[in-house]
Write a protein that holds these residues in place. Structure first.
Motif, short mmCIF file in Angstrom:
data_model
loop_
_atom_site.label_atom_id
_atom_site.label_comp_id
_atom_site.label_asym_id
_atom_site.label_seq_id
_atom_site.Cartn_x
_atom_site.Cartn_y
_atom_site.Cartn_z
N LYS A 50 28.53 51.28 42.07
CA LYS A 50 27.57 52.32 42.37
C LYS A 50 28.27 53.45 43.11
CE LYS A 50 23.03 53.28 44.42
NZ LYS A 50 21.95 52.80 45.31
N GLU A 51 28.04 54.69 42.64
CA GLU A 51 28.55 55.87 43.31
C GLU A 51 27.40 56.87 43.42
OE1 GLU A 51 32.68 57.99 42.84
OE2 GLU A 51 31.28 58.90 41.40
N GLY A 52 27.08 57.27 44.65
CA GLY A 52 25.92 58.13 44.83
C GLY A 52 24.66 57.40 44.45
N ASP A 53 23.85 58.02 43.58
CA ASP A 53 22.61 57.39 43.14
C ASP A 53 22.72 56.79 41.75
OD1 ASP A 53 22.79 59.67 41.61
OD2 ASP A 53 20.76 60.38 42.03
N THR A 54 23.94 56.58 41.28
CA THR A 54 24.15 56.12 39.91
C THR A 54 24.87 54.77 39.88
OG1 THR A 54 24.31 58.40 39.15
CG2 THR A 54 25.12 56.71 37.66
N TYR A 55 24.32 53.87 39.05
CA TYR A 55 24.96 52.58 38.79
C TYR A 55 25.81 52.72 37.53
CZ TYR A 55 21.29 50.87 41.89
OH TYR A 55 20.44 50.67 42.95
N TYR A 56 26.94 52.03 37.53
CA TYR A 56 27.84 52.04 36.38
C TYR A 56 28.15 50.62 35.96
CZ TYR A 56 28.71 56.92 37.71
OH TYR A 56 28.57 58.26 38.03
N VAL A 57 28.23 50.42 34.64
CA VAL A 57 28.70 49.15 34.10
C VAL A 57 29.91 49.44 33.21
CG1 VAL A 57 28.20 47.26 32.51
CG2 VAL A 57 26.49 47.94 34.19
N TYR A 58 31.03 48.83 33.55
CA TYR A 58 32.25 48.92 32.74
C TYR A 58 32.43 47.59 32.03
CZ TYR A 58 33.80 53.29 34.93
OH TYR A 58 33.90 54.61 35.34
N TYR A 59 32.86 47.64 30.76
CA TYR A 59 32.95 46.39 30.02
C TYR A 59 33.99 46.46 28.92
CZ TYR A 59 29.79 48.72 26.65
OH TYR A 59 29.22 49.59 25.75
N THR A 60 34.25 45.31 28.33
CA THR A 60 35.33 45.10 27.37
C THR A 60 35.19 45.94 26.10
OG1 THR A 60 35.94 42.89 28.08
CG2 THR A 60 36.22 43.36 25.74
N GLY A 61 36.36 46.41 25.61
CA GLY A 61 36.44 47.02 24.29
C GLY A 61 36.48 48.53 24.29
N GLY A 62 37.02 49.09 23.20
CA GLY A 62 36.97 50.53 22.98
C GLY A 62 37.62 51.35 24.08
#
Length: 343
Positions: A50-62
């Motif tokens: 989470k950075e600021g008011d935003t959640y992030y999901v990082y995941y496999t591939g590409g």
């Protein structure tokens, strides 16, 4: 986990498992509705930040894919970390092609984000873990730029009895950095890092912190059985908690993935499960697996990460349905010193 064999298997898997179909959004767990990431269903090995008011999901591939959300329900696709593979990867793994990076680990230290990632020759312990850094996760920021920092660890068939995949950075109570990683073979490894978080500290300090019995009729060049992978260390109170995934991933409804745990007051272990069994000797208490009974929605769950946002602990992982892998996010409660998925 790439190479010619992996590409063939991945294509077959994509046709049978990742086919895009309308999501069944009726399954509710905790206060989050699962199955929200439906426009690009193959969410595999997620890590949240989470950075600021935003959640992030990082995941496999590409090239390491990314989703962003303001509420953990409605997700927007963002650019991948890599559009071109770093040159050093092909130098270390001559048969590597494409952007087949997976199992990202993401955390904020020293004023920037550190992203660890892995790739391998599928089914072999010919693997590498690399690192990239960025000042921000917001692609709209003028400071947004992923800078590859090169290789951190490599495993070599015939030399090593461990596999350099599935990395996770953990910082102990003294501020010392450790990288936990691995799967199959001799189990999950922990190695001490330098303060730069990019290089192995000298004198080198290695620990086997989780392992399962294997059938050694397999050679050291093959994954074999006794599946254990995807380590994640989470500090809570007086304990370090080691999460790990057991059994088979990546097989759709035939997957048997499940999440196990042990805890220790020292980051180097021993990590004991609820019955006092050392995870380095086959121990591991069940946290979450596939649905039981006849009417299954999720056949297996695994490769989790755990983060704290605004004082609340969350666990993200991927789950196997009849159509594809979905992202699930659960809130965790703690009962008698152990994590329990809030329902």
């Amino acid at each position: 986990m790439k190479g010619t064999l992996f590409i063939i298997l991945l294509l077959a898997c994509c046709l049978s498992v990742y086919a895009q179909q309308p999501a069944d959004n009726n399954h509710i767990r905790g206060r989050f509705q699962v199955g929200d990431v439906t426009t690009d269903p193959g969410v595999h090995d997620p890590v949240m930040a989470k950075e600021g008011d935003t959640y992030y999901v990082y995941y496999t591939g590409g090239g390491i894919q990314v989703w962003a959300s303001k509420d953990m329900k409605t997700w927007t696709k963002l650019p991948s970390v890599f559009s071109v593979a770093p040159a050093w990867v092909a130098q270390r793994l001559p048969s590597f092609k494409g952007l087949g990076f997976w199992a990202p680990d993401l955390s904020f230290h020293n004023g920037q984000w550190y992203l660890y990632y892995a790739t391998s020759i599928f089914g072999k312990n010919t693997s590498v873990i690399g690192i990239a850094t960025n000042k921000t996760l917001d692609p709209k920021s003028k400071d947004y730029k992923w800078v590859d920092g090169g290789m951190v660890i490599q495993s070599v068939t015939g030399r090593d009895d461990w596999n350099a995949i599935d990395p996770n950075l953990a910082i102990d109570e003294n501020g010392t950095a450790w990288l936990v990683f691995g799967s199959h073979w001799d189990g999950l490894k922990l190695v001490r890092l330098n303060p730069d978080l990019k290089t192995i500290a000298e004198p080198q300090e290695w620990h086997t912190i989780a392992s399962r019995p294997r059938d050694y009729k397999y050679t050291d060049a093959e994954a074999g059985n006794g599946e254990i992978e995807a380590p994640f260390i989470f500090k809570k109170g007086d304990y370090y908690y080691l999460f790990a995934s057991w059994d088979a991933c990546c097989s759709g409804i035939h997957s048997t993935y499940n999440i196990r745990i042990g805890r220790s007051k020292k980051i180097t272990g021993p990590y004991l499960d609820k019955d006092g069994v050392d995870m380095a000797k086959g121990g591991g208490s069940l946290v979450l697996g596939g649905d039981t009974g006849v009417n299954k929605t999720f056949y297996a769950r695994g490769h989790n990460s755990v983060e704290t946002f605004d004082g609340v602990d969350y666990m993200a992982y991927h789950a196997y349905t009849t159509t594809y892998e979905r992202l699930e996010i659960n809130q965790l409660d703690w009962v008698d010193g152990w994590p329990v998925v809030k329902k």
